[in-house]
Design an enzyme around this catalytic site. Structure first.
Site: not given
Length: 369
Positions: A4, A6, A39, A73-74, A100, A342
């Protein structure tokens, strides 16, 4: 091949804490800086770079390969990965396996193992939210009841934290230790070689640390408490939200029953919503071995093993159209790096980025035979 593009936001007010601008993509002293470098833009770009390299070499796979990139995804992946999976199902397309993001190659991950351990998620825990609510008369704080609404919710949370779900070394968690046991020091190797004798001791050790405890039990994490509006008025309503990460085999109904039995307060209303753990993919299949071999081809010193992924990913949406779903981020990192995913100063080394491309080249070759 899925990942992903995002990212989570940069927390407002923390931009100045970054050594490089959070969306600069700056390459400084052998590191690529910015939100999403770990990420999960490294997987998106790594897969595409790998495909381009193979195309330049005239590579022709013996089976169809799909590239599926999510944009939400987030926040759950419902508009991205879920929509893609629904479309595949509508078209009658199923996959031998889906790869993934997920576990990485982590240094000092497993006690007693000196080598870095690369963990491939073969399942991911479910994520549920339990809400505990109680309503009743308020009143002036000068004449409180012995048990107020706040006290009752607080007592319920305390009981849940004190009791906890039972730990059980089984499934993907057990698979992890069986794979790495040959690399352990002599004492730990003996313990795991005789697991049927030492299992209670092993489980007690694992429950002593949050990361290993999460491998063997459904976890309880109170995250939000709401009650009261005025300092001198008893609240008429109190509520708490609890995030739970469910082990494979634990249902939402199981969780609700456990909470009600543990708190022993019929006046507290309990609701549970969310999703259960994903299916558990095979570790004996050629699909898992293809990913394992591709990782070994790039990280020859690492032990590559299955594990249970704690966080959520888009992979769970593909369960209905794939025989197996695996979760692996092909970078070698430390626990400190994991905290940056994050957080502030997210970054990845250029070497890791190049190795990620190499891994995806290898897994495409292995998986497309």
């Amino acid at each position: 091949m899925t990942s992903h593009y995002d990212v989570v936001p940069v927390l407002s007010g923390t931009e100045g804490n970054w050594e490089q601008q959070p969306f600069s993509g700056a390459v400084v002293e052998g590191k690529i800086w910015g939100r999403g470098t770990l990420d999960d833009k490294i997987s998106v770009i790594g897969m595409l770079e790998a495909a381009e390299q193979l195309l330049k070499q005239g590579f022709k796979p013996e089976r169809d390969m799909y590239f599926m990139f999510g944009f939400d995804e987030e926040i759950g992946g419902n508009e991205g990965a879920l929509a893609i999976a629904d479309l595949m199902q509508e078209r009658g397309i199923t996959f031998e396996f889906v790869l993934d993001e997920g576990g990485a190659i982590v240094e000092e991950m497993v006690p007693g193992v000196d080598k870095p351990v690369g963990v491939v998620g073969i399942s991911e825990k479910g994520s549920a939210t339990a809400e505990l609510t109680i309503e009743g008369s308020g009143g002036h704080s000068s004449q409180p009841k012995n048990r107020t609404n706040i006290g009752r919710i607080a007592s319920a949370i305390a009981k849940l934290e004190e009791t906890q779900f039972k730990g059980d070394l089984k499934g993907p968690g057990e698979d992890l230790f069986e794979f790495v046991a040959p690399e352990m020091n002599l004492g730990m190797k003996y313990v795991f070689a005789n697991k049927f004798i030492f299992e209670p001791i092993i489980e007690k050790i694992l429950l002593g640390q949050p990361a290993s405890a999460a491998l063997i039990r459904t976890t309880i994490a109170p995250t939000i408490f709401q009650a009261g509006e005025q300092y001198n008025a008893l609240p008429e309503k109190a509520s708490a939200l609890i995030n739970l990460r469910l082990m494979p085999g634990d249902s939402l109904d199981d969780v609700k029953s456990f909470i009600k039995k543990t708190i022993e307060d019929d006046e507290i209303n309990v609701t549970v919503s969310g999703n259960e753990a994903s299916s558990v993919s095979s570790i004996d299949s050629w699909q898992f071995k293809a990913i394992q071999q591709a990782a070994r081809n790039v990280y020859s010193e690492a032990v590559i093993a299955p594990y249970l992924m704690f966080a959520g990913s888009d992979a769970r949406h593909y369960d209905k159209v794939s025989e197996n779903t695996y979760r692996f981020l092909p970078v070698q990192i430390t626990s400190e790096d994991l905290n940056r995913m994050h957080g502030t100063n997210e970054r990845v080394s250029v070497d890791n980025y190049v190795n990620a491309i190499k891994f995806y080249i290898e897994v495409m070759k292995e998986g497309a035979k």
